[in-house]
Scaffold this motif. Structure first.
Motif, PDB file in Angstrom:
ATOM      1  N   SER A 168       0.806  -1.227   0.000  1.00 11.13           N
ATOM      2  CA  SER A 168       0.000   0.000   0.000  1.00 11.13           C
ATOM      3  C   SER A 168       0.839   1.278   0.000  1.00 11.13           C
ATOM      4  O   SER A 168       0.326   2.353   0.274  1.00 11.13           O
ATOM      5  N   GLN A 169       2.139   1.141  -0.282  1.00  9.76           N
ATOM      6  CA  GLN A 169       2.988   2.326  -0.288  1.00  9.76           C
ATOM      7  C   GLN A 169       4.050   2.230  -1.365  1.00  9.76           C
ATOM      8  O   GLN A 169       4.325   1.151  -1.907  1.00  9.76           O
ATOM      9  N   LEU A 170       4.635   3.367  -1.676  1.00 11.79           N
ATOM     10  CA  LEU A 170       5.678   3.457  -2.686  1.00 11.79           C
ATOM     11  C   LEU A 170       6.851   2.555  -2.337  1.00 11.79           C
ATOM     12  O   LEU A 170       7.280   2.488  -1.183  1.00 11.79           O
ATOM     13  N   SER A 171       7.377   1.873  -3.345  1.00 17.54           N
ATOM     14  CA  SER A 171       8.571   1.049  -3.155  1.00 17.54           C
ATOM     15  C   SER A 171       9.542   1.305  -4.295  1.00 17.54           C
ATOM     16  O   SER A 171       9.219   1.967  -5.291  1.00 17.54           O
ATOM     17  N   ARG A 172      10.731   0.744  -4.170  1.00 14.61           N
ATOM     18  CA  ARG A 172      11.730   0.910  -5.227  1.00 14.61           C
ATOM     19  C   ARG A 172      11.244   0.320  -6.540  1.00 14.61           C
ATOM     20  O   ARG A 172      11.629   0.793  -7.619  1.00 14.61           O
ATOM     21  N   ALA A 173      10.367  -0.681  -6.493  1.00 19.84           N
ATOM     22  CA  ALA A 173       9.838  -1.266  -7.727  1.00 19.84           C
ATOM     23  C   ALA A 173       9.071  -0.223  -8.528  1.00 19.84           C
ATOM     24  O   ALA A 173       9.182  -0.156  -9.761  1.00 19.84           O
ATOM     25  N   ASP A 174       8.296   0.606  -7.855  1.00 21.85           N
ATOM     26  CA  ASP A 174       7.550   1.667  -8.538  1.00 21.85           C
ATOM     27  C   ASP A 174       8.497   2.677  -9.178  1.00 21.85           C
ATOM     28  O   ASP A 174       8.293   3.103 -10.313  1.00 21.85           O
ATOM     29  N   VAL A 175       9.516   3.061  -8.439  1.00 18.07           N
ATOM     30  CA  VAL A 175      10.457   4.060  -8.933  1.00 18.07           C
ATOM     31  C   VAL A 175      11.189   3.531 -10.167  1.00 18.07           C
ATOM     32  O   VAL A 175      11.318   4.231 -11.184  1.00 18.07           O
ATOM     33  N   HIS A 176      11.651   2.300 -10.107  1.00 12.67           N
ATOM     34  CA  HIS A 176      12.372   1.717 -11.231  1.00 12.67           C
ATOM     35  C   HIS A 176      11.460   1.523 -12.437  1.00 12.67           C
ATOM     36  O   HIS A 176      11.898   1.674 -13.585  1.00 12.67           O
ATOM     37  N   LEU A 177      10.190   1.179 -12.194  1.00 17.72           N
ATOM     38  CA  LEU A 177       9.266   1.017 -13.314  1.00 17.72           C
ATOM     39  C   LEU A 177       9.048   2.350 -14.028  1.00 17.72           C
ATOM     40  O   LEU A 177       9.038   2.406 -15.266  1.00 17.72           O
TER      41      LEU A 177
END
Length: 223
Positions: free
Chosen positions: A149-158
């Motif tokens: 339910s929160q921002l992670s490094r996966a989101d940033v890299h995507l």
């Protein structure tokens, strides 16, 4: 001085760009020491701060960190971008490993001989459309973020890799509406919006000057 983060790399994307993205997304300020000559790289190596004779090098928390994955893992863990438990973390790792594979192909593109470049472009486009992007389109079907339910490094890299893809293939996301909506949500986050503005530490696509600098600084690797 231990609070100052310094990135040692060339003045371009390469393997440092994802580190810049992750720090920026976390709202963390950093400085950069650009390597422009072979002698600068050799001095770092001779000083013993490059464990495997490679950059990126990140000075952070009194440490000299090397190896891109290790650096990204440390930053993500430190700034709460790595999930709430081990199950979320392994899912984040699965996503980011898939992204890294595609990103590596894009990063190497400027160094491909001209007669092989179109073949590499075709491979990148096919891999993105057939293997990588469908995974994330499905992963974003009913959720704001890829994991939890929160921002992670996966989101940033995507976000980073999809923007890179669009630089090469402007319409590549036309059949991936969930990823398009995800991009807009991510761009609206204050720290990321700031990083996307002109004058930020975000680096432009590599040009001939950057490629030449890389070849000059790391000429010993091409012999």
């Amino acid at each position: 001085m231990s609070g100052k983060i310094v990135l040692h790399y060339l003045n371009g994307r390469g393997r440092m760009e994802s580190i810049r993205w992750l720090l920026a997304a976390a709202g963390v300020e950093f400085e950069e020491a650009f390597i422009t000559k072979k002698e600068q790289f050799r001095k770092l190596a001779d000083d013993g701060v490059l464990m495997f004779q490679q950059v990126p090098l990140v000075e952070m928390d009194g440490m000299k960190l090397v190896q891109t994955k290790a650096i990204l893992n440390y930053i993500a863990g430190k700034y709460n971008l790595y999930g709430k438990d081990l199950k979320e973390r392994v899912l984040i790792d699965m996503y980011t490993e898939g992204i890294a594979e595609l990103m590596e192909s894009i990063v190497l593109l400027p160094f491909i001989p001209p007669d092989n470049k179109q073949k590499q472009l075709d491979n990148i486009e096919r891999k993105a459309k057939d293997r990588t992007l469908p995974v994330f389109e499905k992963g974003l079907a009913n959720t704001q973020f890829l994991v939890g339910s929160q921002l992670s490094r996966a989101d940033v890299h995507l976000l980073e890799v999809t923007l890179m893809l669009q630089e090469i293939f402007p319409t590549i996301l036309s059949t991936f509406p969930k990823i398009q909506a995800f991009q807009e949500r991510m761009k609206a986050l204050p720290t990321i919006s700031k990083f996307l503005q002109p004058g930020s530490a975000r680096k432009p696509p590599p040009d001939e000057i950057y490629v030449k600098t890389v070849m000059d600084v790391f000429s010993h690797l091409f012999k």
